[in-house]
Design a protein around this motif. Sequence first.
Motif, PDB file in Angstrom:
ATOM      1  N   ILE A 201       0.828  -1.111   0.044  1.00 20.36           N
ATOM      2  CA  ILE A 201      -0.126   0.049  -0.108  1.00 20.36           C
ATOM      3  C   ILE A 201       0.987   1.242  -0.064  1.00 20.36           C
ATOM      4  O   ILE A 201       0.198   2.407  -0.263  1.00 20.36           O
ATOM      5  N   GLY A 202       2.077   1.186   0.132  1.00 18.37           N
ATOM      6  CA  GLY A 202       3.043   2.335   0.278  1.00 18.37           C
ATOM      7  C   GLY A 202       3.349   2.965  -1.059  1.00 18.37           C
ATOM      8  O   GLY A 202       3.183   2.161  -2.093  1.00 18.37           O
ATOM      9  N   THR A 203       3.906   4.142  -0.946  1.00 22.48           N
ATOM     10  CA  THR A 203       4.311   4.689  -2.258  1.00 22.48           C
ATOM     11  C   THR A 203       6.031   4.585  -2.274  1.00 22.48           C
ATOM     12  O   THR A 203       6.596   4.334  -1.326  1.00 22.48           O
ATOM     13  N   GLY A 204       6.262   4.748  -3.395  1.00 24.09           N
ATOM     14  CA  GLY A 204       7.755   4.853  -3.754  1.00 24.09           C
ATOM     15  C   GLY A 204       8.063   3.328  -4.228  1.00 24.09           C
ATOM     16  O   GLY A 204       7.566   2.383  -3.924  1.00 24.09           O
ATOM     17  N   GLY A 205       9.422   3.394  -4.684  1.00 19.72           N
ATOM     18  CA  GLY A 205       9.998   2.132  -4.920  1.00 19.72           C
ATOM     19  C   GLY A 205      10.057   1.752  -6.251  1.00 19.72           C
ATOM     20  O   GLY A 205       9.564   2.450  -7.209  1.00 19.72           O
ATOM     21  N   MET A 206      10.646   0.792  -6.797  1.00 23.81           N
ATOM     22  CA  MET A 206      10.829   0.104  -8.173  1.00 23.81           C
ATOM     23  C   MET A 206       9.982  -0.905  -8.450  1.00 23.81           C
ATOM     24  O   MET A 206       9.975  -1.816  -7.860  1.00 23.81           O
ATOM     25  N   PRO A 207       9.064  -0.922  -9.590  1.00 26.22           N
ATOM     26  CA  PRO A 207       8.768   0.296 -10.521  1.00 26.22           C
ATOM     27  C   PRO A 207       7.989   0.877 -10.062  1.00 26.22           C
ATOM     28  O   PRO A 207       7.077   1.045  -8.990  1.00 26.22           O
ATOM     29  N   SER A 208       7.723   2.383 -10.423  1.00 29.17           N
ATOM     30  CA  SER A 208       6.585   3.124  -9.911  1.00 29.17           C
ATOM     31  C   SER A 208       5.284   2.791 -10.634  1.00 29.17           C
ATOM     32  O   SER A 208       5.189   2.761 -11.795  1.00 29.17           O
ATOM     33  N   SER A 209       4.394   2.468  -9.540  1.00 26.15           N
ATOM     34  CA  SER A 209       3.165   1.843 -10.129  1.00 26.15           C
ATOM     35  C   SER A 209       2.147   3.134 -10.551  1.00 26.15           C
ATOM     36  O   SER A 209       1.356   3.044 -11.410  1.00 26.15           O
ATOM     37  N   HIS A 210       2.540   4.326 -10.178  1.00 28.23           N
ATOM     38  CA  HIS A 210       1.825   5.558 -10.378  1.00 28.23           C
ATOM     39  C   HIS A 210       2.249   5.714 -11.820  1.00 28.23           C
ATOM     40  O   HIS A 210       1.316   5.822 -12.648  1.00 28.23           O
ATOM     41  N   ALA A 211       3.515   5.493 -12.375  1.00 31.50           N
ATOM     42  CA  ALA A 211       3.804   5.917 -13.743  1.00 31.50           C
ATOM     43  C   ALA A 211       3.399   4.564 -14.687  1.00 31.50           C
ATOM     44  O   ALA A 211       2.799   4.891 -15.827  1.00 31.50           O
TER      45      ALA A 211
END
Length: 163
Positions: free
Chosen positions: A57-67
């Motif tokens: 559930i967190g943000t940041g990291g590889m790969p960007s799920s937002h992108a």
Amino acid sequence: MGASTFYFPAGIYAIAMHSVFNNKVLVITAMVWAIAQGAKVVLGVIREKRFNFKWFIGTGGMPSSHAAGATALATTTGLATGFDSVLFALAVVFAVVTMFDAQGVRRSAGQQAAVLNQMMDEMYWKGKIGTERLMELIGHTPLQVIVGSLFGFGLSYILYQTM
């Protein structure tokens, strides 16, 4: 008299849910986002040799799920409505803003959180203050955004062709 309540016939909900789950653009975008988020968890387990539920559930990291999700939305919108459509243009602008925010503003906020956490650690050990730590991993590096975008493009294209 009180306010009247309007009830929809039960069939309306079934029709609406059927329409949502048959929306190819929405389904593929959600699938790509979920797969990218899952990949982030797998990579985290491999890298740190432990499992952390926050990776789901967190943000940041590889790969960007937002992108990945934003690129999947733009790609599938272009495939569905044409790459010269207004909807595709809107999806591209949304994707660019999302990726800029993911690697720019949110990453800067994460870097500031790291500095503040270091300051709080120093103050805590000197006995002057004790407080909760701030979340540091909230943004993405440019590489994480690029990989997420390529992931989103490739996977959404394949899914669109096979669904």
